[in-house]
Motif scaffolding. Structure first.
Motif, PDB file in Angstrom:
ATOM      1  N   ALA A 179      -6.001  -2.697  -2.297  1.00  0.00           N
ATOM      2  CA  ALA A 179      -6.195  -1.406  -1.775  1.00  0.00           C
ATOM      3  C   ALA A 179      -5.452  -1.164  -0.789  1.00  0.00           C
ATOM      4  N   GLY A 180      -4.614  -1.906   0.020  1.00  0.00           N
ATOM      5  CA  GLY A 180      -3.794  -1.723   1.200  1.00  0.00           C
ATOM      6  C   GLY A 180      -4.393  -1.356   2.348  1.00  0.00           C
ATOM      7  N   GLY A 181      -5.761  -1.570   2.664  1.00  0.00           N
ATOM      8  CA  GLY A 181      -6.359  -1.354   3.815  1.00  0.00           C
ATOM      9  C   GLY A 181      -6.295  -2.611   4.715  1.00  0.00           C
ATOM     10  N   ALA A 182      -7.121  -2.549   5.815  1.00  0.00           N
ATOM     11  CA  ALA A 182      -7.014  -3.580   6.728  1.00  0.00           C
ATOM     12  C   ALA A 182      -7.958  -4.810   6.025  1.00  0.00           C
ATOM     13  N   LYS A 183      -8.649  -4.608   5.112  1.00  0.00           N
ATOM     14  CA  LYS A 183      -9.399  -5.859   4.413  1.00  0.00           C
ATOM     15  C   LYS A 183      -8.360  -6.623   3.602  1.00  0.00           C
ATOM     16  N   GLY A 184      -8.359  -7.832   3.478  1.00  0.00           N
ATOM     17  CA  GLY A 184      -7.510  -8.588   2.787  1.00  0.00           C
ATOM     18  C   GLY A 184      -5.991  -8.596   2.941  1.00  0.00           C
ATOM     19  N   LYS A 185      -5.815  -8.039   4.558  1.00  0.00           N
ATOM     20  CA  LYS A 185      -4.433  -7.796   4.599  1.00  0.00           C
ATOM     21  C   LYS A 185      -3.634  -9.068   4.916  1.00  0.00           C
ATOM     22  N   GLY A 186      -4.220 -10.202   5.217  1.00  0.00           N
ATOM     23  CA  GLY A 186      -3.726 -11.493   5.324  1.00  0.00           C
ATOM     24  C   GLY A 186      -3.005 -11.805   4.010  1.00  0.00           C
ATOM     25  N   THR A 236       3.604  -9.720  -8.522  1.00  0.00           N
ATOM     26  CA  THR A 236       3.771  -8.417  -8.315  1.00  0.00           C
ATOM     27  C   THR A 236       2.670  -7.806  -7.488  1.00  0.00           C
ATOM     28  N   VAL A 237       2.814  -7.234  -6.506  1.00  0.00           N
ATOM     29  CA  VAL A 237       1.383  -6.553  -5.882  1.00  0.00           C
ATOM     30  C   VAL A 237       1.714  -4.981  -5.994  1.00  0.00           C
ATOM     31  N   ALA A 238       0.703  -4.573  -6.510  1.00  0.00           N
ATOM     32  CA  ALA A 238       0.303  -3.050  -6.696  1.00  0.00           C
ATOM     33  C   ALA A 238      -0.617  -2.631  -5.444  1.00  0.00           C
ATOM     34  N   VAL A 239       0.034  -1.644  -4.579  1.00  0.00           N
ATOM     35  CA  VAL A 239      -0.744  -1.649  -3.471  1.00  0.00           C
ATOM     36  C   VAL A 239      -1.212   0.000  -3.248  1.00  0.00           C
ATOM     37  N   GLY A 240      -2.468   0.274  -3.269  1.00  0.00           N
ATOM     38  CA  GLY A 240      -2.746   1.649  -3.074  1.00  0.00           C
ATOM     39  C   GLY A 240      -4.192   1.805  -3.558  1.00  0.00           C
ATOM     40  N   GLN A 241      -4.634   3.120  -3.851  1.00  0.00           N
ATOM     41  CA  GLN A 241      -5.870   3.301  -4.475  1.00  0.00           C
ATOM     42  C   GLN A 241      -5.873   4.145  -5.545  1.00  0.00           C
ATOM     43  N   GLU A 242      -4.725   4.686  -6.086  1.00  0.00           N
ATOM     44  CA  GLU A 242      -4.471   5.720  -7.101  1.00  0.00           C
ATOM     45  C   GLU A 242      -4.727   4.969  -8.523  1.00  0.00           C
ATOM     46  N   ASP A 243      -5.957   5.078  -9.182  1.00  0.00           N
ATOM     47  CA  ASP A 243      -5.992   4.053 -10.334  1.00  0.00           C
ATOM     48  C   ASP A 243      -5.105   4.382 -11.266  1.00  0.00           C
ATOM     49  N   LEU A 244      -4.362   5.700 -11.586  1.00  0.00           N
ATOM     50  CA  LEU A 244      -3.513   5.637 -12.735  1.00  0.00           C
ATOM     51  C   LEU A 244      -2.095   4.961 -12.380  1.00  0.00           C
ATOM     52  N   LEU A 245      -2.054   5.095 -10.952  1.00  0.00           N
ATOM     53  CA  LEU A 245      -0.690   4.273 -10.627  1.00  0.00           C
ATOM     54  C   LEU A 245      -0.754   2.892 -10.844  1.00  0.00           C
ATOM     55  N   LEU A 246      -1.997   2.395 -10.321  1.00  0.00           N
ATOM     56  CA  LEU A 246      -2.334   0.897 -10.443  1.00  0.00           C
ATOM     57  C   LEU A 246      -2.515   0.504 -11.853  1.00  0.00           C
ATOM     58  N   ASP A 247      -3.146   1.200 -12.635  1.00  0.00           N
ATOM     59  CA  ASP A 247      -2.950   0.800 -14.480  1.00  0.00           C
ATOM     60  C   ASP A 247      -1.463   0.740 -14.797  1.00  0.00           C
ATOM     61  N   ARG A 248      -0.719   1.812 -14.497  1.00  0.00           N
ATOM     62  CA  ARG A 248       0.502   1.902 -14.837  1.00  0.00           C
ATOM     63  C   ARG A 248       1.624   0.678 -14.414  1.00  0.00           C
ATOM     64  N   GLN A 302      -8.298  -7.457  -2.337  1.00  0.00           N
ATOM     65  CA  GLN A 302      -8.817  -7.383  -1.133  1.00  0.00           C
ATOM     66  C   GLN A 302      -9.943  -8.015  -1.015  1.00  0.00           C
ATOM     67  N   ASP A 303     -10.735  -7.912  -2.151  1.00  0.00           N
ATOM     68  CA  ASP A 303     -12.131  -8.395  -2.218  1.00  0.00           C
ATOM     69  C   ASP A 303     -12.549  -9.932  -2.592  1.00  0.00           C
TER      70      ASP A 303
END
Length: 328
Positions: free
Chosen positions: A107-114, A15-27, A79-80
């Motif tokens: 996080a869904g940005g350009a970093k780690g996009k590969g 599963t990949v959870a993509v984004g920067q909303e901490d609550l949604l990532l935790d859920r 991504q890090d």
């Protein structure tokens, strides 16, 4: 990796959870862990940051077990990850291990996009966790919270709650849960107003305002009055948290007109002006100390302590002291 029904199955291999909303990532993580433990109560959960996932570590964590134990491996801020570790993860996509679920938070940005592209190509289940910057998105979130809790709320009630609480999803979710726990039947505008804009605004938010302004004596007086008139302690800790977080957000934001900052921070323009006046003298360390004190009080009023009133008094004093030049 099997693609069939992957998006609907929390126990999909990846599963990949993509984004920067901490609550949604935790859920997203909680959903996978809950599904795994429903299948096997003894599921082993490993929650890792990039610095904890060195090259070769993933292979060790996902090596087949003699007893075929179920395991969930969570990797935050994927991504890090280092380039070598990303190679390990990409390799795992091609041969996931049965009984193991890998959850990547990206996080869904350009970093780690590969890495993200490789997960998608492999058919990973994807959960969107975007930052909710638009009022309409937060309104939809509140509606969804009430639906998920099995309760009806009028559109006016949802809007009033968003207007009263602001942009913090954790606080919106907490407020919705509190209303559902305390109120029977359909939740309407009057109910929300009673909790968050009427008596509560004149009491819990008064406590918070006086505290973040450094006026400890007045904050304590308002606190005692609030408790005497029946305001729920959890509303007071919520108001304190909102007040301190607003100062932290505004102090780290770029300068600009209230209207521009309001859009950036998800606050109404009038609140920008108020917080600007309240934040004089606050430092990043002060915000951190105050938030820690409020978190401790919140745990205390929710059953973690023997004396909720004392926990609130400690928090109020700690917040007021953090506003050093204006403390009393």
């Amino acid at each position: 990796m099997a693609r069939k029904n992957a998006q609907d199955d929390p126990l999909a291999p990846v599963t990949v959870a993509v984004g920067q909303e901490d609550l949604l990532l935790d859920r997203a993580v909680q959903e996978v862990v809950a599904a795994a433990r429903a299948a096997d109560a003894d599921t082993d959960v490993r929650d890792l940051t990039p610095d904890q996932l060195a090259p070769g570590t993933l292979a060790e964590l996902t090596s087949p077990s003699l007893f075929a134990e179920r395991k969930v491996v969570v990797v935050r801020s994927a991504q890090d990850l280092s380039a070598d570790t990303i190679k390990d993860v990409k390799g795992y996509f091609g041969a996931p291990v049965e009984e193991i679920t890998l959850v990547l938070l990206h996080a869904g940005g350009a970093k780690g996009k590969g890495l993200l592209d490789a997960a998608r190509k492999a058919g990973a289940r994807e959960v969107a966790c975007p930052k909710m910057t638009k009022p309409a998105d937060r309104l939809a979130f509140v509606r969804g919270e009430f639906r998920a809790l099995g309760r009806s709320a009028t559109p006016e009630a949802c809007q009033t709650l968003v207007d009263a609480i602001g942009s913090d999803l954790r606080e919106l979710a907490s407020a919705a849960a509190q209303l559902v726990a305390d109120v029977e039947g359909t939740i309407d505008e009057a109910v929300v107003g009673r909790y968050y804009t009427g008596r509560a605004e004149a009491s819990s938010f008064t406590v918070a305002d006086r505290a973040v302004e450094g006026r400890a004596a007045e904050a304590l007086e308002a606190l005692r009055w609030s408790l005497a008139t029946g305001v729920a302690p959890v509303l007071i800790t919520s108001a304190l948290a909102q007040g301190v977080r607003a100062i932290g957000k505004l102090s780290s934001a770029r300068g600009g007109r209230p209207a521009d900052l309001a859009r950036e921070l998800g606050m109404p323009p009038w609140k920008i002006d108020r917080v600007r006046q309240q934040m004089r003298g606050w430092s990043p360390d002060g915000v951190a100390v105050a938030l820690a004190a409020v978190a401790e009080a919140d745990a205390g009023v929710k059953g973690g302590g023997d004396d909720p009133e004392y926990a609130l008094e400690k928090a109020v004093v700690a917040v007021a002291r953090a506003a050093r030049p204006r403390r009393t």
